[in-house]
Design a protein around this motif. Structure first.
Motif, short mmCIF file in Angstrom:
data_model
loop_
_atom_site.label_atom_id
_atom_site.label_comp_id
_atom_site.label_asym_id
_atom_site.label_seq_id
_atom_site.Cartn_x
_atom_site.Cartn_y
_atom_site.Cartn_z
N ALA A 91 0.83 -1.21 0.00
CA ALA A 91 0.00 0.00 0.00
C ALA A 91 0.86 1.26 0.00
N ASP A 92 1.95 1.24 0.76
CA ASP A 92 2.85 2.39 0.83
C ASP A 92 3.54 2.63 -0.51
N ARG A 93 3.96 1.55 -1.17
CA ARG A 93 4.70 1.69 -2.43
C ARG A 93 3.80 2.14 -3.58
N THR A 94 2.57 1.67 -3.58
CA THR A 94 1.67 1.96 -4.70
C THR A 94 0.74 3.14 -4.45
N GLY A 95 0.47 3.41 -3.17
CA GLY A 95 -0.45 4.49 -2.82
C GLY A 95 -1.91 4.12 -3.00
N GLU A 96 -2.19 2.83 -3.28
CA GLU A 96 -3.56 2.40 -3.52
C GLU A 96 -4.01 1.37 -2.48
N SER A 97 -5.32 1.07 -2.47
CA SER A 97 -5.86 0.07 -1.55
C SER A 97 -5.36 -1.32 -1.94
N VAL A 98 -5.11 -2.14 -0.95
CA VAL A 98 -4.59 -3.49 -1.16
C VAL A 98 -5.63 -4.50 -0.70
N HIS A 99 -5.83 -5.56 -1.49
CA HIS A 99 -6.79 -6.61 -1.13
C HIS A 99 -6.13 -7.98 -1.19
N LEU A 100 -6.43 -8.81 -0.21
CA LEU A 100 -6.03 -10.21 -0.19
C LEU A 100 -7.29 -11.03 -0.35
N TYR A 110 -12.85 -11.13 0.16
CA TYR A 110 -11.72 -10.38 0.69
C TYR A 110 -11.47 -10.79 2.14
N ILE A 111 -10.28 -11.31 2.41
CA ILE A 111 -9.98 -11.77 3.76
C ILE A 111 -9.09 -10.79 4.53
N ASP A 112 -8.51 -9.84 3.82
CA ASP A 112 -7.74 -8.80 4.49
C ASP A 112 -7.57 -7.64 3.51
N LYS A 113 -7.31 -6.47 4.04
CA LYS A 113 -7.13 -5.31 3.16
C LYS A 113 -6.44 -4.17 3.90
N ILE A 114 -5.88 -3.27 3.12
CA ILE A 114 -5.34 -2.01 3.62
C ILE A 114 -5.94 -0.92 2.75
N ASP A 115 -6.61 0.04 3.37
CA ASP A 115 -7.20 1.13 2.60
C ASP A 115 -6.14 2.15 2.19
N SER A 116 -6.31 2.70 1.01
CA SER A 116 -5.43 3.78 0.56
C SER A 116 -5.60 4.98 1.46
#
Length: 257
Positions: A91-100, A110-116
């Motif tokens: 998320a830090d490198r791309t600046g976008e939301s991350v989904h697993l 979706y079992i885990d995520k980081i919001d942008s």
């Protein structure tokens, strides 16, 4: 085989994966059941605490009891634990939301995520999902399933936006492209104006068991950005795969789209 039990499970799945309350007639049509049969199953689920009925609309939805069971299962999923250290850096490198994501029949969950951290971002909820054929993590998972599975999905492609791939042969070519390049792209095929990029995660048996991806507004997720971030997403998927015991070589990024 207890067919009533299986019908009940299918009904529970339909309610759990839906993003809105559902009516008896709609569910009966979707599951190939009679209205009376669907009504009996729903009443039983309400009595058991797995569904609730809105007395004003007459529609049904899953209760938090389903989430409680799912949360217990998710806490034991190795991939979530293995991936936890890699989501925030992506998320830090791309600046976008991350989904697993995991594949559940023809849908991703979706079992885990980081919001942008950006004010305009892709919206999602852990425990919720989407049709696998029109999101990046879903494509990354489907592409490495059996030919029979891909053929089955290809025959049931439902349009979510004007960009959703609905032609069976075109979708099969898309799956071949994902296998060749090592990553998948969603070009606004699930939600208008929202794009994504994802790569598959493999376990110790070399099977694709999950996918990790980034998503964001089309205004930021341009073709150039996708090409720049593809190796970053693939590298993250590879690190998680290694954490799961994957013995193979690192995935190879190919620039051709």
């Amino acid at each position: 085989m207890d067919t009533t039990f299986l019908k009940g499970l299918r009904m529970l799945q339909a309610l759990s994966l839906s993003d809105r309350p559902r009516g008896v007639t709609e569910l009966a049509r979707e599951l190939g059941l009679t209205k009376s049969n669907s009504h009996r199953l729903l009443k039983t689920m309400v009595h058991a605490g797995y569904a609730q009925n809105n007395s004003e609309t007459g529609k049904y939805s899953a209760t938090l009891r389903v989430w409680e069971l799912g949360s217990h299962v998710l806490s034991q999923v190795d991939v979530k634990s293995a991936a936890s250290a890699y989501l925030q850096p992506l998320a830090d490198r791309t600046g976008e939301s991350v989904h697993l994501s995991l594949l559940v029949e023809h849908a991703v969950v979706y079992i885990d995520k980081i919001d942008s951290a950006q004010p305009v971002r892709a919206y999602s909820q852990i425990g919720k999902g989407a049709p696998a054929h029109c999101v990046a993590t879903g494509k990354a998972l489907l592409a490495f399933q059996s030919e029979d599975m891909i053929a089955c999905v290809s025959g049931k492609l439902k349009a979510q936006t004007s960009r959703t791939i609905t032609d069976a042969e075109e979708f099969k070519r898309e799956m071949a492209r994902v296998r060749q390049l090592g990553y998948a792209i969603n070009r606004g095929e699930w939600r208008d104006g929202v794009c994504g990029l994802a790569a598959p995660i493999r376990d110790a048996s070399r099977q694709v068991v999950a996918a990790i991806g980034i998503s964001g507004p089309e205004s930021r997720m341009k073709s150039t950005f996708m090409r720049e971030q593809a190796p970053v997403v693939i590298q993250t998927a590879d690190l998680i795969s290694k954490a799961l015991g994957y013995p193979g070589e690192a995935l190879v990024y190919r620039k051709t789209a």
